[in-house]
Design a protein around this motif. Structure first.
Motif, PDB file in Angstrom:
ATOM      1  N   LEU A  70      -3.950  -5.654  -5.970  1.00  0.00           N
ATOM      2  CA  LEU A  70      -4.617  -6.735  -5.255  1.00  0.00           C
ATOM      3  C   LEU A  70      -4.069  -6.794  -3.839  1.00  0.00           C
ATOM      4  O   LEU A  70      -3.039  -6.201  -3.540  1.00  0.00           O
ATOM      5  CB  LEU A  70      -4.378  -8.054  -5.984  1.00  0.00           C
ATOM      6  N   VAL A  71      -4.736  -7.542  -2.981  1.00  0.00           N
ATOM      7  CA  VAL A  71      -4.296  -7.681  -1.593  1.00  0.00           C
ATOM      8  C   VAL A  71      -4.218  -9.158  -1.252  1.00  0.00           C
ATOM      9  O   VAL A  71      -5.080  -9.945  -1.629  1.00  0.00           O
ATOM     10  CB  VAL A  71      -5.274  -6.992  -0.623  1.00  0.00           C
ATOM     11  N   THR A  72      -3.149  -9.512  -0.541  1.00  0.00           N
ATOM     12  CA  THR A  72      -2.990 -10.856  -0.012  1.00  0.00           C
ATOM     13  C   THR A  72      -2.488 -10.732   1.423  1.00  0.00           C
ATOM     14  O   THR A  72      -2.161  -9.641   1.878  1.00  0.00           O
ATOM     15  CB  THR A  72      -2.027 -11.691  -0.889  1.00  0.00           C
ATOM     16  N   PHE A  73      -2.431 -11.839   2.129  1.00  0.00           N
ATOM     17  CA  PHE A  73      -1.971 -11.832   3.515  1.00  0.00           C
ATOM     18  C   PHE A  73      -0.777 -12.753   3.658  1.00  0.00           C
ATOM     19  O   PHE A  73      -0.688 -13.778   2.995  1.00  0.00           O
ATOM     20  CB  PHE A  73      -3.093 -12.280   4.462  1.00  0.00           C
ATOM     21  N   GLY A  74       0.143 -12.368   4.542  1.00  0.00           N
ATOM     22  CA  GLY A  74       1.335 -13.173   4.774  1.00  0.00           C
ATOM     23  C   GLY A  74       1.981 -12.782   6.081  1.00  0.00           C
ATOM     24  O   GLY A  74       1.363 -12.156   6.936  1.00  0.00           O
ATOM     25  N   SER A  75       3.258 -13.085   6.213  1.00  0.00           N
ATOM     26  CA  SER A  75       3.944 -12.851   7.481  1.00  0.00           C
ATOM     27  C   SER A  75       4.475 -11.430   7.628  1.00  0.00           C
ATOM     28  O   SER A  75       4.846 -11.019   8.721  1.00  0.00           O
ATOM     29  CB  SER A  75       5.095 -13.842   7.634  1.00  0.00           C
ATOM     30  N   ALA A  76       4.534 -10.670   6.538  1.00  0.00           N
ATOM     31  CA  ALA A  76       5.094  -9.321   6.600  1.00  0.00           C
ATOM     32  C   ALA A  76       4.436  -8.429   5.554  1.00  0.00           C
ATOM     33  O   ALA A  76       3.856  -8.911   4.579  1.00  0.00           O
ATOM     34  CB  ALA A  76       6.592  -9.379   6.355  1.00  0.00           C
ATOM     35  N   TYR A  77       4.558  -7.130   5.780  1.00  0.00           N
ATOM     36  CA  TYR A  77       4.087  -6.163   4.794  1.00  0.00           C
ATOM     37  C   TYR A  77       5.086  -6.079   3.654  1.00  0.00           C
ATOM     38  O   TYR A  77       6.287  -5.948   3.877  1.00  0.00           O
ATOM     39  CB  TYR A  77       3.958  -4.776   5.441  1.00  0.00           C
ATOM     40  N   CYS A  78       4.596  -6.148   2.420  1.00  0.00           N
ATOM     41  CA  CYS A  78       5.457  -5.946   1.264  1.00  0.00           C
ATOM     42  C   CYS A  78       4.597  -5.719   0.021  1.00  0.00           C
ATOM     43  O   CYS A  78       3.390  -5.935   0.045  1.00  0.00           O
ATOM     44  CB  CYS A  78       6.424  -7.111   1.051  1.00  0.00           C
ATOM     45  N   TYR A  79       5.242  -5.258  -1.037  1.00  0.00           N
ATOM     46  CA  TYR A  79       4.562  -5.036  -2.309  1.00  0.00           C
ATOM     47  C   TYR A  79       5.261  -5.850  -3.383  1.00  0.00           C
ATOM     48  O   TYR A  79       6.488  -5.843  -3.470  1.00  0.00           O
ATOM     49  CB  TYR A  79       4.581  -3.544  -2.677  1.00  0.00           C
ATOM     50  N   TYR A  80       4.484  -6.561  -4.186  1.00  0.00           N
ATOM     51  CA  TYR A  80       4.997  -7.356  -5.293  1.00  0.00           C
ATOM     52  C   TYR A  80       4.608  -6.681  -6.599  1.00  0.00           C
ATOM     53  O   TYR A  80       3.478  -6.826  -7.057  1.00  0.00           O
ATOM     54  CB  TYR A  80       4.433  -8.779  -5.234  1.00  0.00           C
ATOM     55  N   PRO A  81       5.516  -5.902  -7.186  1.00  0.00           N
ATOM     56  CA  PRO A  81       5.156  -5.117  -8.373  1.00  0.00           C
ATOM     57  C   PRO A  81       4.769  -5.959  -9.584  1.00  0.00           C
ATOM     58  O   PRO A  81       3.880  -5.574 -10.342  1.00  0.00           O
ATOM     59  CB  PRO A  81       6.401  -4.280  -8.654  1.00  0.00           C
ATOM     60  N   THR A  82       5.402  -7.086  -9.767  1.00  0.00           N
ATOM     61  CA  THR A  82       5.099  -7.921 -10.926  1.00  0.00           C
ATOM     62  C   THR A  82       3.650  -8.386 -10.888  1.00  0.00           C
ATOM     63  O   THR A  82       2.989  -8.460 -11.922  1.00  0.00           O
ATOM     64  CB  THR A  82       6.046  -9.135 -10.972  1.00  0.00           C
ATOM     65  N   LEU A  83       3.162  -8.659  -9.703  1.00  0.00           N
ATOM     66  CA  LEU A  83       1.782  -9.116  -9.519  1.00  0.00           C
ATOM     67  C   LEU A  83       0.839  -7.976  -9.129  1.00  0.00           C
ATOM     68  O   LEU A  83      -0.360  -8.203  -8.988  1.00  0.00           O
ATOM     69  CB  LEU A  83       1.724 -10.197  -8.440  1.00  0.00           C
ATOM     70  N   GLN A  84       1.399  -6.788  -8.937  1.00  0.00           N
ATOM     71  CA  GLN A  84       0.636  -5.628  -8.472  1.00  0.00           C
ATOM     72  C   GLN A  84      -0.202  -6.009  -7.250  1.00  0.00           C
ATOM     73  O   GLN A  84      -1.415  -5.806  -7.197  1.00  0.00           O
ATOM     74  CB  GLN A  84      -0.231  -5.051  -9.584  1.00  0.00           C
ATOM     75  N   THR A  85       0.488  -6.552  -6.259  1.00  0.00           N
ATOM     76  CA  THR A  85      -0.164  -7.079  -5.068  1.00  0.00           C
ATOM     77  C   THR A  85       0.503  -6.554  -3.805  1.00  0.00           C
ATOM     78  O   THR A  85       1.726  -6.598  -3.680  1.00  0.00           O
ATOM     79  CB  THR A  85      -0.109  -8.623  -5.067  1.00  0.00           C
ATOM     80  N   ILE A  86      -0.316  -6.068  -2.888  1.00  0.00           N
ATOM     81  CA  ILE A  86       0.156  -5.673  -1.568  1.00  0.00           C
ATOM     82  C   ILE A  86      -0.101  -6.839  -0.625  1.00  0.00           C
ATOM     83  O   ILE A  86      -1.191  -7.390  -0.597  1.00  0.00           O
ATOM     84  CB  ILE A  86      -0.588  -4.426  -1.043  1.00  0.00           C
ATOM     85  N   GLN A  87       0.943  -7.209   0.100  1.00  0.00           N
ATOM     86  CA  GLN A  87       0.778  -8.250   1.119  1.00  0.00           C
ATOM     87  C   GLN A  87       0.703  -7.568   2.476  1.00  0.00           C
ATOM     88  O   GLN A  87       1.588  -6.806   2.844  1.00  0.00           O
ATOM     89  CB  GLN A  87       1.947  -9.220   1.102  1.00  0.00           C
ATOM     90  N   LEU A  88      -0.395  -7.816   3.188  1.00  0.00           N
ATOM     91  CA  LEU A  88      -0.556  -7.316   4.545  1.00  0.00           C
ATOM     92  C   LEU A  88      -0.133  -8.401   5.521  1.00  0.00           C
ATOM     93  O   LEU A  88      -0.375  -9.576   5.275  1.00  0.00           O
ATOM     94  CB  LEU A  88      -2.017  -6.944   4.807  1.00  0.00           C
TER      95      LEU A  88
END
Length: 145
Positions: free
Chosen positions: A81-99
């Motif tokens: 999944l993709v979400t937006f925030g203040s920094a790039y990171c990956y949350y493996p538990t949620l399988q989510t990439i934050q752009l």
């Protein structure tokens, strides 16, 4: 554990990993197979990369989400999944990439997707994004802007 606690736990895991040196990444590149992902990146680049520097950030972020969706289509792993925030990171538990909602480097998006595919190894994620970047561009720096 609620979603915020999972995000904090994931962030701590990834913050403790040490980034490899340029030499370590280059040495590791031949062992990594990115061929399954190259068609999606090359097609995406052909359709979206022209005038990248001049595109508004919101448009770039939408195109990066599209890149992730294209990679998901070919993925041999679970979809991310993709979400937006203040920094790039990956949350493996949620399988989510934050752009990052303020920056839009393609290479960072590929790096975080590398974490989705290969886990918390910074060496694998760096090598994944570097190898795809090199293989999909004639100019070595094209995906770094």
């Amino acid at each position: 554990m609620n979603e915020q606690q999972l995000l904090q736990k994931d962030s701590k895991v990834y913050m403790t990993n040490i980034y490899p040196t340029k030499e370590e990444i280059i040495k590791f590149l031949p062992t990594l197979n990115v061929e399954p992902f190259l068609p999606a990146v090359k097609i995406w680049k052909k359709n979206n990369y022209k005038n990248w520097k001049n595109k508004p950030t919101e448009e770039k972020l939408n195109l990066l989400v599209n890149l992730i969706e294209n990679l998901n289509y070919l993925a041999i792993t679970e979809k991310t999944l993709v979400t937006f925030g203040s920094a790039y990171c990956y949350y493996p538990t949620l399988q989510t990439i934050q752009l990052s909602d303020s920056k839009s480097p393609i290479i960072s998006t590929l790096h975080e997707y590398g974490h989705h595919v290969y886990g918390d190894s910074e060496l694998f994620a760096c090598a994944f994004s570097t190898k795809i970047g090199r293989a999909s561009c004639r100019e070595r720096v094209c995906l770094y802007v």
